[in-house]
Design a protein around this motif. Structure first.
Motif, PDB file in Angstrom:
ATOM      1  N   UNK A  51       0.818  -1.217   0.000  1.00  0.00           N
ATOM      2  CA  UNK A  51       0.000   0.000   0.000  1.00  0.00           C
ATOM      3  C   UNK A  51       0.852   1.267   0.000  1.00  0.00           C
ATOM      4  N   UNK A  52       0.378   2.274  -0.701  1.00  0.00           N
ATOM      5  CA  UNK A  52       1.025   3.584  -0.713  1.00  0.00           C
ATOM      6  C   UNK A  52       0.766   4.287   0.612  1.00  0.00           C
ATOM      7  N   UNK A  53       1.780   5.009   1.093  1.00  0.00           N
ATOM      8  CA  UNK A  53       1.635   5.765   2.333  1.00  0.00           C
ATOM      9  C   UNK A  53       1.477   7.246   2.096  1.00  0.00           C
ATOM     10  N   UNK A  54       2.064   7.761   1.016  1.00  0.00           N
ATOM     11  CA  UNK A  54       1.971   9.198   0.732  1.00  0.00           C
ATOM     12  C   UNK A  54       2.354   9.480  -0.709  1.00  0.00           C
ATOM     13  N   UNK A  55       1.659  10.425  -1.304  1.00  0.00           N
ATOM     14  CA  UNK A  55       2.018  10.930  -2.629  1.00  0.00           C
ATOM     15  C   UNK A  55       3.301  11.758  -2.507  1.00  0.00           C
ATOM     16  N   UNK A  56       3.987  12.023  -3.624  1.00  0.00           N
ATOM     17  CA  UNK A  56       5.180  12.880  -3.563  1.00  0.00           C
ATOM     18  C   UNK A  56       4.831  14.273  -3.020  1.00  0.00           C
ATOM     19  N   UNK A  57       5.620  14.706  -2.039  1.00  0.00           N
ATOM     20  CA  UNK A  57       5.392  15.985  -1.376  1.00  0.00           C
ATOM     21  C   UNK A  57       6.672  16.417  -0.662  1.00  0.00           C
ATOM     22  N   UNK A  58       6.635  17.606  -0.113  1.00  0.00           N
ATOM     23  CA  UNK A  58       7.725  18.070   0.755  1.00  0.00           C
ATOM     24  C   UNK A  58       7.119  18.911   1.867  1.00  0.00           C
ATOM     25  N   UNK A  59       7.914  19.131   2.898  1.00  0.00           N
ATOM     26  CA  UNK A  59       7.522  19.996   4.013  1.00  0.00           C
ATOM     27  C   UNK A  59       8.443  21.208   3.985  1.00  0.00           C
ATOM     28  N   UNK A  60       7.890  22.394   3.944  1.00  0.00           N
ATOM     29  CA  UNK A  60       8.693  23.611   3.857  1.00  0.00           C
ATOM     30  C   UNK A  60       9.317  23.990   5.195  1.00  0.00           C
ATOM     31  N   UNK A  61       8.642  23.652   6.312  1.00  0.00           N
ATOM     32  CA  UNK A  61       9.081  24.126   7.621  1.00  0.00           C
ATOM     33  C   UNK A  61       9.569  23.033   8.568  1.00  0.00           C
ATOM     34  N   UNK A  62       9.364  21.780   8.220  1.00  0.00           N
ATOM     35  CA  UNK A  62       9.643  20.718   9.194  1.00  0.00           C
ATOM     36  C   UNK A  62      10.494  19.597   8.614  1.00  0.00           C
ATOM     37  N   UNK A  63      11.224  18.955   9.500  1.00  0.00           N
ATOM     38  CA  UNK A  63      11.951  17.724   9.201  1.00  0.00           C
ATOM     39  C   UNK A  63      11.050  16.563   9.600  1.00  0.00           C
ATOM     40  N   UNK A  64      11.064  15.491   8.797  1.00  0.00           N
ATOM     41  CA  UNK A  64      10.237  14.326   9.104  1.00  0.00           C
ATOM     42  C   UNK A  64      11.128  13.108   9.307  1.00  0.00           C
ATOM     43  N   UNK A  65      10.913  12.444  10.418  1.00  0.00           N
ATOM     44  CA  UNK A  65      11.672  11.252  10.767  1.00  0.00           C
ATOM     45  C   UNK A  65      10.741  10.049  10.707  1.00  0.00           C
ATOM     46  N   UNK A  66      11.196   8.980  10.068  1.00  0.00           N
ATOM     47  CA  UNK A  66      10.444   7.727   9.985  1.00  0.00           C
ATOM     48  C   UNK A  66      11.279   6.620  10.610  1.00  0.00           C
ATOM     49  N   UNK A  67      10.663   5.836  11.479  1.00  0.00           N
ATOM     50  CA  UNK A  67      11.306   4.643  12.043  1.00  0.00           C
ATOM     51  C   UNK A  67      10.421   3.457  11.682  1.00  0.00           C
TER      52      UNK A  67
END
Length: 152
Positions: A51-67
């Motif tokens: 399953x897809x989790x997210x379409x292509x995107x970016x965050x302008x103000x935040x860092x995203x961490x995935x574990x």
């Protein structure tokens, strides 16, 4: 930015709001920025096989961490694809285009943390409605700045 918290936030498993997804997965809403003094937002995402989790995107103000807690994830990171299994970590800086999902033939379970935090629980609820065909994707487009999710 919200004022700094002076107490610990504790979210027990039965307290996290769950937003079901059609492939058998779900968003588990753990912490919004308003509950962490703006420090971070956190959610757990379980994904059905491939399953897809997210379409292509970016965050302008935040860092995203995935574990990656379980299974195998595929991350598209600014044009390259990385496969990350349980126990692996991916940290995406602000401005870097990314998307992700469970690898083909695998389910996945991951913890996602966005810092500084943005109140995005409403965004995840909308994604659930979109994936169930109850809301068109285009309704999210005017909300990109509010949620700091900028679609490519």
């Amino acid at each position: 930015m919200t004022e700094q918290q002076d107490t610990a936030l504790i979210v027990r498993p039965h307290e996290a709001e769950q937003v079901p997804l059609p492939h058998g997965g779900a968003f588990h809403l753990l912490a919004d920025a308003s509950s962490t003094g703006g420090a971070l937002g956190a959610n757990r995402l379980t994904l059905g096989e491939g399953a897809s989790g997210a379409r292509p995107h970016y965050h302008a103000r935040s860092t995203e961490l995935f574990y990656v807690l379980d299974g195998v994830m595929e991350f598209a990171l600014d044009g390259r694809t990385e496969t990350v299994a349980a126990g692996g970590l991916v940290c995406v800086p602000a401005g870097l285009a990314h998307s992700f999902g469970a690898a083909a033939g695998s389910t996945a379970d991951l913890l996602a943390v966005l810092t500084p935090g943005i109140d995005r629980f409403a965004y995840f609820r909308s994604l659930g409605r979109i994936q169930h065909g109850l809301m068109p994707f285009d309704r999210l487009l005017p909300e990109q700045d509010r949620f700091d999710v900028h679609f490519l």
